[in-house]
Enzyme design. Sequence first.
Site, PDB file in Angstrom:
ATOM      1  N   GLU A  13       2.130   1.689  -3.398  1.00 19.09           N
ATOM      2  CA  GLU A  13       1.041   2.157  -4.272  1.00 19.09           C
ATOM      3  C   GLU A  13       0.820   3.662  -4.084  1.00 19.09           C
ATOM      4  O   GLU A  13       0.648   4.406  -5.057  1.00 19.09           O
ATOM      5  CB  GLU A  13      -0.241   1.378  -3.940  1.00 19.09           C
ATOM      6  CG  GLU A  13      -1.371   1.603  -4.921  1.00 19.09           C
ATOM      7  CD  GLU A  13      -2.651   0.853  -4.516  1.00 19.09           C
ATOM      8  OE1 GLU A  13      -2.627   0.054  -3.558  1.00 19.09           O
ATOM      9  OE2 GLU A  13      -3.677   1.098  -5.184  1.00 19.09           O
ATOM     10  N   CYS A  31      -8.592  -2.399   3.788  1.00 17.56           N
ATOM     11  CA  CYS A  31      -8.473  -3.624   4.587  1.00 17.56           C
ATOM     12  C   CYS A  31      -9.738  -3.971   5.366  1.00 17.56           C
ATOM     13  O   CYS A  31      -9.860  -5.069   5.876  1.00 17.56           O
ATOM     14  CB  CYS A  31      -7.273  -3.582   5.515  1.00 17.56           C
ATOM     15  SG  CYS A  31      -6.970  -2.014   6.257  1.00 17.56           S
ATOM     16  N   GLU A  90     -15.979 -11.429   3.486  1.00 15.45           N
ATOM     17  CA  GLU A  90     -14.819 -11.156   2.624  1.00 15.45           C
ATOM     18  C   GLU A  90     -14.221 -12.441   2.060  1.00 15.45           C
ATOM     19  O   GLU A  90     -13.905 -12.510   0.874  1.00 15.45           O
ATOM     20  CB  GLU A  90     -13.760 -10.398   3.439  1.00 15.45           C
ATOM     21  CG  GLU A  90     -12.527 -10.021   2.631  1.00 15.45           C
ATOM     22  CD  GLU A  90     -11.472  -9.281   3.459  1.00 15.45           C
ATOM     23  OE1 GLU A  90     -11.366  -9.545   4.662  1.00 15.45           O
ATOM     24  OE2 GLU A  90     -10.751  -8.452   2.887  1.00 15.45           O
ATOM     25  N   LYS A  98     -15.404 -10.249   7.916  1.00 15.68           N
ATOM     26  CA  LYS A  98     -14.347 -11.098   7.342  1.00 15.68           C
ATOM     27  C   LYS A  98     -14.943 -12.406   6.824  1.00 15.68           C
ATOM     28  O   LYS A  98     -14.409 -13.019   5.908  1.00 15.68           O
ATOM     29  CB  LYS A  98     -13.257 -11.381   8.375  1.00 15.68           C
ATOM     30  CG  LYS A  98     -12.440 -10.163   8.754  1.00 15.68           C
ATOM     31  CD  LYS A  98     -11.392  -9.820   7.723  1.00 15.68           C
ATOM     32  CE  LYS A  98     -10.733  -8.482   8.013  1.00 15.68           C
ATOM     33  NZ  LYS A  98      -9.915  -7.988   6.892  1.00 15.68           N
ATOM     34  N   CYS A 116     -10.797  -2.035  14.484  1.00 16.13           N
ATOM     35  CA  CYS A 116     -11.039  -3.471  14.717  1.00 16.13           C
ATOM     36  C   CYS A 116     -11.129  -3.839  16.193  1.00 16.13           C
ATOM     37  O   CYS A 116     -11.722  -4.864  16.529  1.00 16.13           O
ATOM     38  CB  CYS A 116      -9.939  -4.292  14.088  1.00 16.13           C
ATOM     39  SG  CYS A 116      -9.949  -4.162  12.315  1.00 16.13           S
ATOM     40  N   GLU A 175     -13.237 -13.304  -6.125  1.00 16.93           N
ATOM     41  CA  GLU A 175     -11.975 -12.798  -6.673  1.00 16.93           C
ATOM     42  C   GLU A 175     -10.817 -12.952  -5.689  1.00 16.93           C
ATOM     43  O   GLU A 175      -9.661 -12.773  -6.059  1.00 16.93           O
ATOM     44  CB  GLU A 175     -12.135 -11.333  -7.117  1.00 16.93           C
ATOM     45  CG  GLU A 175     -12.314 -10.317  -5.999  1.00 16.93           C
ATOM     46  CD  GLU A 175     -13.758 -10.193  -5.490  1.00 16.93           C
ATOM     47  OE1 GLU A 175     -14.577 -11.075  -5.818  1.00 16.93           O
ATOM     48  OE2 GLU A 175     -14.040  -9.240  -4.741  1.00 16.93           O
ATOM     49  N   SER A 212      -7.366   1.648  -2.543  1.00 19.15           N
ATOM     50  CA  SER A 212      -6.124   0.915  -2.795  1.00 19.15           C
ATOM     51  C   SER A 212      -6.505  -0.433  -3.379  1.00 19.15           C
ATOM     52  O   SER A 212      -7.524  -1.020  -3.003  1.00 19.15           O
ATOM     53  CB  SER A 212      -5.376   0.720  -1.474  1.00 19.15           C
ATOM     54  OG  SER A 212      -4.462  -0.349  -1.595  1.00 19.15           O
ATOM     55  N   GLU A 231       0.839  -1.198   0.000  1.00 16.30           N
ATOM     56  CA  GLU A 231       0.000   0.000   0.000  1.00 16.30           C
ATOM     57  C   GLU A 231       0.882   1.259   0.000  1.00 16.30           C
ATOM     58  O   GLU A 231       0.573   2.245  -0.677  1.00 16.30           O
ATOM     59  CB  GLU A 231      -0.897  -0.011   1.241  1.00 16.30           C
ATOM     60  CG  GLU A 231      -2.188   0.752   1.072  1.00 16.30           C
ATOM     61  CD  GLU A 231      -3.187   0.386   2.163  1.00 16.30           C
ATOM     62  OE1 GLU A 231      -4.252  -0.130   1.809  1.00 16.30           O
ATOM     63  OE2 GLU A 231      -2.898   0.592   3.354  1.00 16.30           O
TER      64      GLU A 231
HETATM   65 FE1  HC1 Z   1      -8.463  -5.836  11.391  1.00 15.83          FE
HETATM   66 FE2  HC1 Z   1      -6.825  -5.961   9.498  1.00 15.83          FE
HETATM   67  S1  HC1 Z   1      -6.631  -4.540  11.253  1.00 15.83           S
HETATM   68  S2  HC1 Z   1      -9.013  -5.390   9.192  1.00 15.83           S
HETATM   69  O1  HC1 Z   1      -9.220  -4.429  11.724  1.00 15.83           O
HETATM   70  O2  HC1 Z   1      -6.237  -4.660   8.238  1.00 15.83           O
HETATM   71  O3  HC1 Z   1     -10.689  -7.746  11.355  1.00 15.83           O
HETATM   72  O4  HC1 Z   1      -7.563  -6.624  14.122  1.00 15.83           O
HETATM   73  O5  HC1 Z   1      -7.118  -8.427  10.918  1.00 15.83           O
HETATM   74  O6  HC1 Z   1      -7.191  -8.141   7.398  1.00 15.83           O
HETATM   75  O7  HC1 Z   1      -4.033  -6.931  10.088  1.00 15.83           O
HETATM   76  C1  HC1 Z   1      -9.866  -7.007  11.492  1.00 15.83           C
HETATM   77  C2  HC1 Z   1      -7.994  -6.324  13.145  1.00 15.83           C
HETATM   78  C3  HC1 Z   1      -7.361  -7.307  10.747  1.00 15.83           C
HETATM   79  C4  HC1 Z   1      -6.985  -7.299   8.187  1.00 15.83           C
HETATM   80  C5  HC1 Z   1      -5.067  -6.574   9.812  1.00 15.83           C
END
Ligand code: HC1
Length: 573
Positions: A280, A297, A359, A356, A502, A364, A317, A277
């Site tokens: 980028e 993220c 996700e 998550k 998070c 993809e 990103s 990132e």
């Molecule tokens: Fe997160 Fe991440 S910080 S998104 O908040 O970018 O869930 O803890 O795991 O993938 O590293 C969540 C937390 C986590 C991702 C990272």
Amino acid sequence: MVTLTIDGVEVKAPAGSTVLEAAKLAGIRIPTLCYLKGINEIGACRICVVDVGARSLQAACVYPVSEGLKVVTNSPKVREARKVTLELILSNHERTCLTCVRSGNCELQQLANELNVGEIRFDGERTDLPVDDLSPSVVRDPNKCVLCRRCISVCNNVQSVAAIGTAERGFKTVIASPFNMALKDTPCVNCGQCINVCPVGALREKSSIEKVWDALANPDLHVVVQTAPAVRVAIGEEFGLPIGTRCTGKMVAALKRLGFDKVFDTDTGADLTIMEEGNELIQRIKNGGKLPMITSCSPGWIKFCEHNYPDLLDNLSTCKSPQNMFGALLKSYYAEKMGIDPSKIFVVSVMPCTAKKFEIQRPELASTGYPDVDVSITTRELARMIKEAGIDFVNLPDEEFDDPMGEASGAGVIFGATGGVMEAALRTVVDKLTGRDNDNIEYKEVRGEEGIKVAEVTLPDGMTIRAAVAHGLGNARKLLDQVRNGEAQYHFIEIMACPGGCVNGGGQPIQPARVRNTIDIRTERAKGLYSEDEAMTIRKSHKNPRIQKIYEEFLGEPGSHKAHELLHTHYYA
Ligand code: HC1
Ligand code: SF4
């Protein structure tokens, strides 16, 4: 200040405060059910009624104090009114308490106990509606709902998503999606904030525990687990430890005892994200690319952007989240290094997040031909597995993440708090742009719970990097509207779907209103992450020797063809 009397005690309270707040100042506890400070202050459930000398009892959570007001919080009339209200709620509540996911952590159960409800006098008609379990993240059981409306408030007012609201009237009142659609067919972003504020078991995550047990019992699979940054500072709460206690070593020890073949740290994936990132961002700045670049993220945020800001998708990103970057690397680099067929590698992630689960299903996100991550469980689900396995969590020794992927920097750790991704990125980007190893690495402007935070970093060549951070989708909406209207110009924006980032994800241990109304759980958990970062010797992602080795042995340079294939993604309008 105004002076009033509560149960014969003279109290001075700030003008504009409520009777509930004034009572708290006087050390008098008025029971509540729907009230959640700052989120749901609507006087809906009427459990907090008090006698203010008016014709009817009044809800203390919304009744304003006034000079000379006389309040009685504990009289036969008040106690009976509360009891009747509670018994009416209980009379239409599915009382499967023994097997409910919230058993022992249910605010209704606690209230029945506190109000000394020994029997329910009003048994009658019961709500009997289908459970909506079609979402990959959230299960809704209307038969356990107490109509407190906390979920609606958090979804509408905090997240600005408005996926749920009230429908019907009277006894038939129900919390539902528009046109009674399944949650999965609405703009719901799977953030799980509604679960965290639900006082009962009407909202819960879609459990994947059995899939993990099955994988662990399958001798043909090499089962690895990765744990997100924010899990370590919250899981202890499930075992009675204070909020924000750092349990990294105990968590690793517990995962090893559960039988995972390897225990890895998503923080290493976070370091990798910063490499990609950061590169980028530098490329976009140097080559006139699309700015501001926005972090990618947080999967709840990505879905929100796809639904609400399709015109800003090019600003995102292209980096996958650390979870998925790490999963893709486990099924490529790690598979190669260990000589294991990637089809035999089963990746479990432990996340503070319910989105998550959504996700990992995105088609993809399977760049090796296999899903980057096979199953994602929440912090709460991991705690349930530890309890089910009979592991004495509190007395476990501290153990270390496994080689060869276990090493992470302090920058990876702070990802779990709002502003953490920005701070981690600035640590690397500023070093890269100045060609120096800068000592000034703590960007305190982007820490803390202010809804929108802004930082400016001026480099020796005169260039200023303008950065902004928003957490909670309502704040994200405000910031993005400014960007869309050209009112604000930034190079880089961090957005996390959950308020606080998070650490306060929808999969974290649920703290009841009596705790949330008095302590900012986000701040307490974030403190744990910042102290872990401070204690580390490597605090910049690009200084992490593990990351350097992965680039040397496998990926080449940040932004390389291979890195793009494995670590980057695209979005859908
Ligand atoms: Fe997160 Fe991440 S910080 S998104 O908040 O970018 O869930 O803890 O795991 O993938 O590293 C969540 C937390 C986590 C991702 C990272
Ligand atoms: Fe709203 Fe988030 Fe709950 Fe979906 S998961 S209903 S977006 S609060």
